[in-house]
Design a protein around this motif. Structure first.
Motif, PDB file in Angstrom:
ATOM      1  N   ASP A  11       0.861  -1.183   0.000  1.00 11.37           N
ATOM      2  CA  ASP A  11       0.000   0.000   0.000  1.00 11.37           C
ATOM      3  C   ASP A  11       0.891   1.224   0.000  1.00 11.37           C
ATOM      4  OD1 ASP A  11      -3.029  -0.662   0.700  1.00 11.37           O
ATOM      5  OD2 ASP A  11      -1.778  -2.069   1.833  1.00 11.37           O
ATOM      6  N   ARG A  12       0.561   2.190  -0.839  1.00 13.49           N
ATOM      7  CA  ARG A  12       1.300   3.450  -0.854  1.00 13.49           C
ATOM      8  C   ARG A  12       0.309   4.590  -0.938  1.00 13.49           C
ATOM      9  NH1 ARG A  12       3.760   7.337   0.678  1.00 13.49           N
ATOM     10  NH2 ARG A  12       5.484   8.329  -0.404  1.00 13.49           N
ATOM     11  N   ASN A  13       0.281   5.406   0.088  1.00 15.95           N
ATOM     12  CA  ASN A  13      -0.672   6.512   0.157  1.00 15.95           C
ATOM     13  C   ASN A  13       0.012   7.787   0.611  1.00 15.95           C
ATOM     14  OD1 ASN A  13      -3.345   5.130  -0.340  1.00 15.95           O
ATOM     15  ND2 ASN A  13      -2.478   3.858   1.299  1.00 15.95           N
ATOM     16  N   GLY A  72      -1.967  10.217   1.590  1.00 24.26           N
ATOM     17  CA  GLY A  72      -3.006  10.799   2.430  1.00 24.26           C
ATOM     18  C   GLY A  72      -3.927   9.684   2.904  1.00 24.26           C
ATOM     19  N   LEU A 117       2.427  -3.397 -10.903  1.00 28.56           N
ATOM     20  CA  LEU A 117       2.277  -2.012 -10.475  1.00 28.56           C
ATOM     21  C   LEU A 117       3.327  -1.817  -9.391  1.00 28.56           C
ATOM     22  CD1 LEU A 117       0.425   0.597 -10.444  1.00 28.56           C
ATOM     23  CD2 LEU A 117      -0.724  -0.467  -8.547  1.00 28.56           C
ATOM     24  N   CYS A 149       5.880   0.822  -7.057  1.00 25.14           N
ATOM     25  CA  CYS A 149       6.244   2.153  -6.593  1.00 25.14           C
ATOM     26  C   CYS A 149       7.633   2.483  -7.120  1.00 25.14           C
ATOM     27  CB  CYS A 149       6.230   2.232  -5.072  1.00 25.14           C
ATOM     28  SG  CYS A 149       6.561   3.926  -4.510  1.00 25.14           S
ATOM     29  N   MET A 175       3.222  -5.126  -7.011  1.00 24.09           N
ATOM     30  CA  MET A 175       2.213  -6.203  -7.063  1.00 24.09           C
ATOM     31  C   MET A 175       1.983  -6.527  -8.521  1.00 24.09           C
ATOM     32  SD  MET A 175      -1.280  -4.122  -6.224  1.00 24.09           S
ATOM     33  CE  MET A 175      -0.853  -2.568  -5.460  1.00 24.09           C
ATOM     34  N   CYS A 235      -7.350  13.223  -8.206  1.00 19.10           N
ATOM     35  CA  CYS A 235      -8.207  12.751  -7.124  1.00 19.10           C
ATOM     36  C   CYS A 235      -8.322  13.895  -6.128  1.00 19.10           C
ATOM     37  CB  CYS A 235      -7.560  11.528  -6.456  1.00 19.10           C
ATOM     38  SG  CYS A 235      -8.291  11.161  -4.857  1.00 19.10           S
ATOM     39  N   ASN A 250      -8.610   0.442  -0.541  1.00 19.30           N
ATOM     40  CA  ASN A 250      -7.208   0.855  -0.360  1.00 19.30           C
ATOM     41  C   ASN A 250      -6.433   0.862  -1.676  1.00 19.30           C
ATOM     42  OD1 ASN A 250      -7.516  -2.003  -0.105  1.00 19.30           O
ATOM     43  ND2 ASN A 250      -5.426  -2.173   0.636  1.00 19.30           N
ATOM     44  N   HIS A 251      -6.902   0.129  -2.678  1.00 20.69           N
ATOM     45  CA  HIS A 251      -6.215   0.155  -3.974  1.00 20.69           C
ATOM     46  C   HIS A 251      -6.933   1.051  -4.982  1.00 20.69           C
ATOM     47  CE1 HIS A 251      -3.265  -2.560  -2.511  1.00 20.69           C
ATOM     48  NE2 HIS A 251      -4.145  -3.506  -2.248  1.00 20.69           N
ATOM     49  N   ARG A 257      -9.621   3.430 -10.428  1.00 22.53           N
ATOM     50  CA  ARG A 257      -8.260   3.957 -10.476  1.00 22.53           C
ATOM     51  C   ARG A 257      -7.723   3.821 -11.888  1.00 22.53           C
ATOM     52  NH1 ARG A 257      -3.873   0.643  -7.176  1.00 22.53           N
ATOM     53  NH2 ARG A 257      -2.679   2.521  -7.636  1.00 22.53           N
ATOM     54  N   SER A 264      -0.563   5.901 -11.473  1.00 21.94           N
ATOM     55  CA  SER A 264      -1.799   5.103 -11.422  1.00 21.94           C
ATOM     56  C   SER A 264      -2.696   5.676 -10.328  1.00 21.94           C
ATOM     57  CB  SER A 264      -1.472   3.635 -11.140  1.00 21.94           C
ATOM     58  OG  SER A 264      -0.866   3.038 -12.264  1.00 21.94           O
ATOM     59  N   VAL A 265      -3.322   6.803 -10.645  1.00 18.09           N
ATOM     60  CA  VAL A 265      -4.065   7.563  -9.637  1.00 18.09           C
ATOM     61  C   VAL A 265      -5.287   6.770  -9.145  1.00 18.09           C
ATOM     62  CG1 VAL A 265      -5.361   9.703  -9.233  1.00 18.09           C
ATOM     63  CG2 VAL A 265      -3.208   9.745 -10.531  1.00 18.09           C
ATOM     64  N   LYS A 266      -5.398   6.701  -7.824  1.00 12.94           N
ATOM     65  CA  LYS A 266      -6.513   5.994  -7.183  1.00 12.94           C
ATOM     66  C   LYS A 266      -7.681   6.965  -6.968  1.00 12.94           C
ATOM     67  CE  LYS A 266      -3.613   4.521  -3.788  1.00 12.94           C
ATOM     68  NZ  LYS A 266      -3.130   3.687  -2.641  1.00 12.94           N
ATOM     69  N   TRP A 267      -8.868   6.414  -6.737  1.00 15.57           N
ATOM     70  CA  TRP A 267     -10.084   7.214  -6.457  1.00 15.57           C
ATOM     71  C   TRP A 267     -10.186   8.356  -7.474  1.00 15.57           C
ATOM     72  CZ3 TRP A 267      -6.169   7.269  -2.440  1.00 15.57           C
ATOM     73  CH2 TRP A 267      -6.165   6.084  -1.694  1.00 15.57           C
TER      74      TRP A 267
HETATM   75  N1  LIG Z   1      -5.176   9.310  -5.127  1.00 16.17           N
HETATM   76  C1  LIG Z   1      -3.983   8.738  -4.947  1.00 16.17           C
HETATM   77  N2  LIG Z   1      -3.502   7.921  -5.905  1.00 16.17           N
HETATM   78  C2  LIG Z   1      -2.292   7.317  -5.750  1.00 16.17           C
HETATM   79  C3  LIG Z   1      -1.490   7.564  -4.606  1.00 16.17           C
HETATM   80  C4  LIG Z   1      -2.030   8.429  -3.604  1.00 16.17           C
HETATM   81  O1  LIG Z   1      -1.411   8.675  -2.562  1.00 16.17           O
HETATM   82  N3  LIG Z   1      -3.279   8.986  -3.816  1.00 16.17           N
HETATM   83  N4  LIG Z   1      -0.259   6.973  -4.504  1.00 16.17           N
HETATM   84  C5  LIG Z   1       0.378   6.604  -5.764  1.00 16.17           C
HETATM   85  C6  LIG Z   1       1.609   5.838  -5.608  1.00 16.17           C
HETATM   86  S1  LIG Z   1       3.010   6.711  -5.269  1.00 16.17           S
HETATM   87  C7  LIG Z   1       1.659   4.486  -5.836  1.00 16.17           C
HETATM   88  S2  LIG Z   1       3.108   3.644  -5.798  1.00 16.17           S
HETATM   89  C8  LIG Z   1       0.412   3.716  -6.075  1.00 16.17           C
HETATM   90  C9  LIG Z   1       0.223   2.683  -4.980  1.00 16.17           C
HETATM   91  O2  LIG Z   1      -0.908   1.922  -5.215  1.00 16.17           O
HETATM   92  P1  LIG Z   1      -1.438   0.919  -4.072  1.00 16.17           P
HETATM   93  O3  LIG Z   1      -1.657   1.689  -2.809  1.00 16.17           O
HETATM   94  O4  LIG Z   1      -2.643   0.304  -4.650  1.00 16.17           O
HETATM   95  O5  LIG Z   1      -0.329  -0.060  -3.848  1.00 16.17           O
HETATM   96  O6  LIG Z   1      -0.747   4.530  -6.123  1.00 16.17           O
HETATM   97  C10 LIG Z   1      -0.574   5.834  -6.664  1.00 16.17           C
HETATM   98  N5  LIG Z   1      -1.866   6.496  -6.734  1.00 16.17           N
END
Ligand SMILES: Nc1nc2c(c(=O)[nH]1)N[C@H]1C(S)=C(S)[C@@H](COP(=O)(O)O)O[C@H]1N2
Ligand SMILES: [Mo]
Length: 378
Positions: A34-36, A38, A79, A81, A107, A141, A182-183, A188, A199-202
């Motif tokens: 997991d990498r966040n 925030g 994917l 980091c 992963m 996001c 969390n992913h 995403r 790979s922007v989440k949310w």
């Molecule tokens: N919205 C959002 N997207 C994000 C991030 C984040 O902090 N916020 N972290 C990024 C980073 S630096 C990486 S390495 C991956 C990590 O995905 P994971 O948490 O599913 O492993 O998401 C990316 N997308």
């Protein structure tokens, strides 16, 4: 209100044990890093929408079910980091700034959803042919503030986004199930071959624009700064002069044996070594991994484990050029203390690892030989 888990001060950052990580070709939820930057927002898929804005003929606002009604694609890709293996750079070269990732910030999953290019075509990209090479697609996001900015964002070149072979997905599923919060659930970006940061989440917004994303993490992080940028103040002189990191380099990691352990040789004087290997950007798949138990004097070719998809729900659906390769080898190591084993991967296009790489301030994209140190061989 969206429920938040963790916080800006203490976001969730963790990586799995390496032996568990390489125990299956597809990384299961719960075994993935997991990498966040925030907190993790828990968003309802029923109300979430993504906007397509900027240099498009028709702005769009798409719900999750709109995205589900577009043609769905499954891509198996790693994917990773950009800071994966930072600990090795820090300990072998010199101190770097960033989370102390070992070798598990990666992963390999099956991701499913519409292709980004299909969604962009639906909106109609409105950038002239001559301007296209300089255009970008930004992903944003806005759900939560991040440690260094009010939001999270990244961008990739428009040319990459429009390349149907780039397999960039707006992922709704991970390994055949709904994308966990969390992913990045419910939506995403997944950018195969490109640093995980993009790979922007949310995902809230996709924008076609002439500038890169102006988010902190695109402009002031995730770049390979030149070695003369040694301090934060020096780095500040360089952020604007260096391109954002996109493609990740060819890499390999030894997962078994673990460092600082005692290893016994078999009857033939060999020991079993296992790990993973990653191709460079779009240059996959991995075609060769070599392992050395004598600091590079001789190399043994590892067997690449074949992924048998015949019993999976992904049977025949996905090419493996973006995936990692799991490998195993038997190598000769001399008995004694302080022994080390190296690995070296080569991909389809001939990119191969060097023993050492140049230090960079943020410790990103480390891809020196895979290495396990301090073994006692008995
Ligand atoms: N919205 C959002 N997207 C994000 C991030 C984040 O902090 N916020 N972290 C990024 C980073 S630096 C990486 S390495 C991956 C990590 O995905 P994971 O948490 O599913 O492993 O998401 C990316 N997308
Ligand atoms: Mo990352």
């Amino acid at each position: 209100m969206v429920r938040l888990e963790y916080s800006v001060d203490e976001p969730l950052n963790r990586e799995p044990e390496l032996d568990k990580l390489i125990s299956s070709f597809l990384t299961q939820h719960g075994q993935a890093y997991d990498r966040n930057h925030g907190p993790i927002p828990h968003i309802s898929a029923d109300i979430h929408r993504v906007g397509i804005y900027g240099l498009v003929k028709k702005e769009l606002s798409l719900s999750i079910s709109d995205l589900q009604s577009l043609p769905q694609h499954t891509v198996i890709c790693a994917l990773q980091c950009a800071g994966n293996r930072r600990h090795t750079m820090r300990t072998k070269l010199k101190e770097v700034s960033g989370i102390d990732w070992f070798d598990g910030a990666v992963m390999n999953c099956a991701w499913t959803g519409p292709l980004l290019v299909d969604v962009l075509e639906k909106a109609g990209v409105d950038v002239s042919e001559e301007k296209r090479p300089d255009a970008h697609v930004a992903f944003s996001c806005f759900q939560t503030p991040t440690q260094e900015d009010e939001w999270y964002g990244a961008s990739i070149p428009l040319s990459r986004a429009l390349d149907p072979n780039a397999s960039i997905l707006l992922a709704l599923e991970m390994n055949g199930g709904p994308l966990p919060a969390n992913h990045g659930g419910p939506l995403r970006v997944v950018t195969p071959g490109i640093a995980g940061a993009r790979s922007v989440k949310w995902l809230d917004r996709i924008s076609v624009q002439m500038q890169e994303s102006n988010n902190f993490y695109q402009r002031h992080d995730y770049k390979i700064l030149p070695p003369q940028a040694e301090t934060k103040e020096e780095a500040d002189q360089w952020w604007d002069k260096v391109d954002a990191l996109q493609d990740m380099p060819v890499n390999s990691v030894i997962a078994i044996p673990s460092p600082e352990t005692t290893v016994s040789l078999d009857d033939e004087g060999l020991t079993e070594v296992k790990g993973y290997a990653l191709p460079s950007g779009g240059d996959g798949p991995i075609v060769k991994v070599e392992v050395s138990g004598d600091e590079g004097k001789t190399w043994t070719e590892a067997s690449l484990l074949k992924y048998d998809d015949s019993h999976t729900m992904f049977k025949g659906v996905a090419e493996l050029k973006w995936a990692w390769a799991l490998w195993t080898a038997k190598v000769r190591v001399e008995k004694g203390k302080g022994r080390r084993i190296w690995s070296k991967a080569t991909d389809q296009s001939g990119n191969t690892q060097e023993k050492d790489v140049e230090w960079n301030y943020r410790g990103v994209a480390y891809n020196g030989y895979g290495e396990v140190d301090d073994l006692e061989i008995v």
